[in-house]
Design a protein around this motif. Structure first.
Motif, PDB file in Angstrom:
ATOM      1  N   LEU A  22    -140.339 -53.602 -75.930  1.00 37.85           N
ATOM      2  CA  LEU A  22    -139.024 -53.002 -75.647  1.00 37.85           C
ATOM      3  C   LEU A  22    -139.046 -52.155 -74.384  1.00 37.85           C
ATOM      4  O   LEU A  22    -138.111 -52.200 -73.582  1.00 37.85           O
ATOM      5  CB  LEU A  22    -138.538 -52.193 -76.852  1.00 37.85           C
ATOM      6  N   TRP A  23    -140.120 -51.405 -74.192  1.00 34.41           N
ATOM      7  CA  TRP A  23    -140.183 -50.595 -72.965  1.00 34.41           C
ATOM      8  C   TRP A  23    -140.398 -51.456 -71.727  1.00 34.41           C
ATOM      9  O   TRP A  23    -139.869 -51.160 -70.653  1.00 34.41           O
ATOM     10  CB  TRP A  23    -141.243 -49.495 -73.073  1.00 34.41           C
ATOM     11  N   GLY A  24    -141.127 -52.557 -71.897  1.00 32.92           N
ATOM     12  CA  GLY A  24    -141.291 -53.488 -70.774  1.00 32.92           C
ATOM     13  C   GLY A  24    -139.936 -54.021 -70.326  1.00 32.92           C
ATOM     14  O   GLY A  24    -139.601 -54.040 -69.134  1.00 32.92           O
ATOM     15  N   LEU A  25    -139.129 -54.418 -71.317  1.00 34.28           N
ATOM     16  CA  LEU A  25    -137.809 -54.961 -70.998  1.00 34.28           C
ATOM     17  C   LEU A  25    -136.901 -53.880 -70.415  1.00 34.28           C
ATOM     18  O   LEU A  25    -136.210 -54.096 -69.423  1.00 34.28           O
ATOM     19  CB  LEU A  25    -137.174 -55.569 -72.260  1.00 34.28           C
ATOM     20  N   ARG A  26    -136.921 -52.710 -71.034  1.00 36.57           N
ATOM     21  CA  ARG A  26    -136.068 -51.613 -70.556  1.00 36.57           C
ATOM     22  C   ARG A  26    -136.422 -51.232 -69.107  1.00 36.57           C
ATOM     23  O   ARG A  26    -135.544 -51.060 -68.258  1.00 36.57           O
ATOM     24  CB  ARG A  26    -136.248 -50.415 -71.493  1.00 36.57           C
ATOM     25  N   LEU A  27    -137.717 -51.103 -68.835  1.00 36.53           N
ATOM     26  CA  LEU A  27    -138.125 -50.651 -67.495  1.00 36.53           C
ATOM     27  C   LEU A  27    -137.887 -51.698 -66.413  1.00 36.53           C
ATOM     28  O   LEU A  27    -137.935 -51.394 -65.226  1.00 36.53           O
ATOM     29  CB  LEU A  27    -139.598 -50.226 -67.502  1.00 36.53           C
ATOM     30  N   ARG A  28    -137.617 -52.932 -66.852  1.00 32.39           N
ATOM     31  CA  ARG A  28    -137.282 -53.954 -65.846  1.00 32.39           C
ATOM     32  C   ARG A  28    -135.808 -54.328 -65.931  1.00 32.39           C
ATOM     33  O   ARG A  28    -135.417 -55.404 -65.505  1.00 32.39           O
ATOM     34  CB  ARG A  28    -138.208 -55.150 -65.993  1.00 32.39           C
ATOM     35  N   GLY A  29    -135.018 -53.420 -66.500  1.00 29.22           N
ATOM     36  CA  GLY A  29    -133.568 -53.549 -66.335  1.00 29.22           C
ATOM     37  C   GLY A  29    -132.731 -53.872 -67.546  1.00 29.22           C
ATOM     38  O   GLY A  29    -131.505 -53.876 -67.449  1.00 29.22           O
ATOM     39  N   CYS A  30    -133.344 -54.164 -68.704  1.00 31.52           N
ATOM     40  CA  CYS A  30    -132.522 -54.435 -69.891  1.00 31.52           C
ATOM     41  C   CYS A  30    -131.847 -53.132 -70.320  1.00 31.52           C
ATOM     42  O   CYS A  30    -132.504 -52.099 -70.474  1.00 31.52           O
ATOM     43  CB  CYS A  30    -133.393 -54.969 -71.028  1.00 31.52           C
ATOM     44  N   SER A  31    -130.540 -53.194 -70.525  1.00 38.54           N
ATOM     45  CA  SER A  31    -129.807 -51.971 -70.872  1.00 38.54           C
ATOM     46  C   SER A  31    -129.950 -51.683 -72.369  1.00 38.54           C
ATOM     47  O   SER A  31    -129.106 -52.053 -73.180  1.00 38.54           O
ATOM     48  CB  SER A  31    -128.342 -52.138 -70.494  1.00 38.54           C
ATOM     49  N   ILE A  32    -131.048 -51.042 -72.708  1.00 43.65           N
ATOM     50  CA  ILE A  32    -131.282 -50.624 -74.099  1.00 43.65           C
ATOM     51  C   ILE A  32    -131.713 -49.160 -74.035  1.00 43.65           C
ATOM     52  O   ILE A  32    -132.585 -48.791 -73.236  1.00 43.65           O
ATOM     53  CB  ILE A  32    -132.335 -51.533 -74.797  1.00 43.65           C
ATOM     54  N   TYR A  82    -135.245 -51.509 -60.259  1.00 43.80           N
ATOM     55  CA  TYR A  82    -134.937 -50.118 -59.902  1.00 43.80           C
ATOM     56  C   TYR A  82    -134.137 -49.429 -61.027  1.00 43.80           C
ATOM     57  O   TYR A  82    -134.477 -48.327 -61.451  1.00 43.80           O
ATOM     58  CB  TYR A  82    -134.138 -50.097 -58.589  1.00 43.80           C
ATOM     59  N   VAL A  83    -133.097 -50.134 -61.485  1.00 43.97           N
ATOM     60  CA  VAL A  83    -132.211 -49.568 -62.518  1.00 43.97           C
ATOM     61  C   VAL A  83    -132.997 -49.252 -63.795  1.00 43.97           C
ATOM     62  O   VAL A  83    -132.748 -48.252 -64.464  1.00 43.97           O
ATOM     63  CB  VAL A  83    -131.037 -50.544 -62.809  1.00 43.97           C
ATOM     64  N   GLY A  84    -133.971 -50.100 -64.104  1.00 38.84           N
ATOM     65  CA  GLY A  84    -134.771 -49.906 -65.315  1.00 38.84           C
ATOM     66  C   GLY A  84    -135.532 -48.591 -65.322  1.00 38.84           C
ATOM     67  O   GLY A  84    -135.892 -48.086 -66.388  1.00 38.84           O
ATOM     68  N   LYS A  85    -135.762 -48.046 -64.145  1.00 45.22           N
ATOM     69  CA  LYS A  85    -136.520 -46.789 -64.077  1.00 45.22           C
ATOM     70  C   LYS A  85    -135.605 -45.568 -63.991  1.00 45.22           C
ATOM     71  O   LYS A  85    -136.077 -44.457 -63.776  1.00 45.22           O
ATOM     72  CB  LYS A  85    -137.489 -46.850 -62.889  1.00 45.22           C
ATOM     73  N   THR A  86    -134.311 -45.785 -64.149  1.00 45.15           N
ATOM     74  CA  THR A  86    -133.367 -44.659 -64.134  1.00 45.15           C
ATOM     75  C   THR A  86    -132.958 -44.334 -65.576  1.00 45.15           C
ATOM     76  O   THR A  86    -133.376 -45.018 -66.509  1.00 45.15           O
ATOM     77  CB  THR A  86    -132.095 -45.016 -63.341  1.00 45.15           C
ATOM     78  N   TYR A  87    -132.099 -43.358 -65.721  1.00 42.60           N
ATOM     79  CA  TYR A  87    -131.651 -42.970 -67.067  1.00 42.60           C
ATOM     80  C   TYR A  87    -130.369 -43.715 -67.470  1.00 42.60           C
ATOM     81  O   TYR A  87    -129.790 -43.451 -68.526  1.00 42.60           O
ATOM     82  CB  TYR A  87    -131.394 -41.459 -67.102  1.00 42.60           C
ATOM     83  N   ILE A  88    -129.911 -44.648 -66.635  1.00 47.54           N
ATOM     84  CA  ILE A  88    -128.602 -45.281 -66.863  1.00 47.54           C
ATOM     85  C   ILE A  88    -128.492 -45.867 -68.285  1.00 47.54           C
ATOM     86  O   ILE A  88    -127.472 -45.723 -68.940  1.00 47.54           O
ATOM     87  CB  ILE A  88    -128.313 -46.369 -65.791  1.00 47.54           C
ATOM     88  N   ALA A  89    -129.568 -46.504 -68.755  1.00 52.57           N
ATOM     89  CA  ALA A  89    -129.517 -47.118 -70.087  1.00 52.57           C
ATOM     90  C   ALA A  89    -129.357 -46.076 -71.191  1.00 52.57           C
ATOM     91  O   ALA A  89    -128.998 -46.420 -72.316  1.00 52.57           O
ATOM     92  CB  ALA A  89    -130.772 -47.947 -70.325  1.00 52.57           C
TER      93      ALA A  89
END
Lengths: 223, 188
Positions: free
Chosen positions: A200-210, B159-166
């Motif tokens: 889940l963190w792999g996906l989140r850190l590469r852009g999945c909006s979770i 880039y977005v994945g490393k922000t707090y947007i989610a």
């Protein structure tokens, strides 16, 4: 035939986490087709192939298309839909363009073929389908200005997408994990909690909006 | 160019000339943030370009190691002069001239000594991705922002994945349990 439609964001999350290989097993389990529209195929393959960065990921996606794991559907005429979605919100007299053609084409394809679900990691499109007034809340909060909603256009959009279900790469990977499709990918001996956390963190850190809260909830549910 | 956009860009650029003369990175960064609202609403190339330019200049002025370059002082002076010229074009309502000056600034930034040029290119690419991420934070989709700033969705998502947007509360529409239930049902 049953189908899942993917937008570019969900495929990108899987590609950048080296998880595209799970789609073959998932497709078999699903018993239907995994589809993308032509505009999404261009975003996933043609655009990144023209530069060094993400060229490899583009080739990996291209291989999935070649192998039929991802089926490319021909372009749909979405001009009117695109124009009306992008006129739902306005501020200071100007319509706010919130989505692009590829995103709308994927959505239109999902509706047209009656997809069992639309797989999208991108936040704005998911909110538009599930709770569009949250998009207004975000816009207003960030712009510090009143955002007007065209209720007629909104209603017509909501009628168009009614019943469409959305999942993300995160939920797909939870199913893949439960079905044992990640055994080849993740080290043996890792605890369930650690594996789910890593996925889940792999996906989140590469852009999945979770959100962090959702990740924690999924970790508890998967124990 | 819309009148409101012109007024806002003009204010930003007047501040930018002052900030560039003082090499004030913080002020340039704050000016970049100011243009992002117009960039979100109007999505015009002027607001977008100015926003990226301010951010890139803030990054360049903010790194002390650039001072070591022989042409640094001249580089900064020319930048400030060109920003001043951009102000003049806007005041004269000369949109074409303004656009030309913006192009000249970019040309100037990439026509310096080789090593600095490489840095500048890198800073500009990062500035585009950063501004695209800010637009996305404002509620514009990833695909649309990638199109507007000319960056790839792959790069933007990273880039977005490393922000707090989610983690913005507006982004959560269903509980984890509900969405997982939908996914499980699809495969059983």
């Amino acid at each position: 035939m049953r189908s899942l439609v993917f937008d570019s964001s969900s495929v990108i999350s899987l590609a950048t986490n080296d998880l595209l290989g799970t789609l073959k097993g998932l497709k078999k389990l699903f018993g239907g087709g995994f589809c993308i529209p032509a505009a999404v195929a261009r975003e996933l393959v043609d655009v990144p192939l023209s530069s060094h960065r993400f060229k490899l990921e583009a080739m990996m996606v291209s291989k999935l298309i070649e192998g039929g794991e991802l089926e490319v559907h021909s372009s749909l005429e979405v001009g009117n839909l695109l124009a009306s979605v992008n006129r739902i919100f306005s501020c200071r007299g100007a319509s706010i363009v919130v989505v692009n053609k590829g995103e709308v084409e994927a959505l239109a394809l999902a509706v047209k073929i009656g997809a069992a679900a639309y797989v999208v990691d991108e936040r704005t499109m998911r909110l538009l389908v599930e709770d569009p007034l949250r998009v207004r809340r975000i816009l207003e909060g960030k712009l510090h200005a009143k955002v007007i909603v065209d209720k007629t256009l909104l209603k017509s959009f909501q009628d168009f997408v009614r019943g469409l279900k959305i999942i993300r790469s995160a939920e797909l990977m939870m199913v893949a994990f439960e079905e044992g499709l990640l055994k080849e990918v993740v080290m043996s001996g890792a605890s369930r909690r650690d594996t789910v956390d890593a996925l889940l963190w792999g996906l989140r850190l590469r852009g999945c909006s979770i959100s962090t809260g959702e990740i924690e909830e999924l970790k508890r549910l998967m124990e | 160019m819309e009148e409101r956009v012109r007024r806002d860009i003009l204010e930003v650029l007047i501040g930018a000339v002052r900030a560039a003369r003082r090499e004030d990175a913080r002020a340039l960064k704050s000016l970049s943030d100011r243009t992002i609202h117009n960039a979100s609403i109007h999505q015009d190339q002027y607001s977008l370009s100015v926003s990226v330019l301010m951010y890139a200049l803030a990054k360049l002025y903010g790194r002390e190691r650039y001072v070591q370059f022989k042409l640094w002082v001249k580089f900064c002076d020319t930048c400030a002069d060109l920003l001043g010229l951009a102000v003049k074009k806007l005041e004269d309502r000369d949109d074409a001239g303004f656009e030309e000056v913006l192009k000249n600034i970019l040309r100037h930034l990439t026509r310096t000594e080789k090593k600095l040029r490489e840095y500048v290119k890198d800073v500009f690419q990062k500035a585009k991705v950063s501004k695209a991420s800010r637009l996305h934070e404002h509620g514009i989709s990833l695909g649309r922002t990638a199109d507007l700033l000319g960056v790839s969705e792959f790069e933007l998502m990273e880039y977005v994945g490393k922000t707090y947007i989610a983690d913005m509360p507006e982004g959560v529409t269903l509980s984890g349990r509900e969405r997982l239930k939908i996914a499980r049902k699809l495969f059983r």
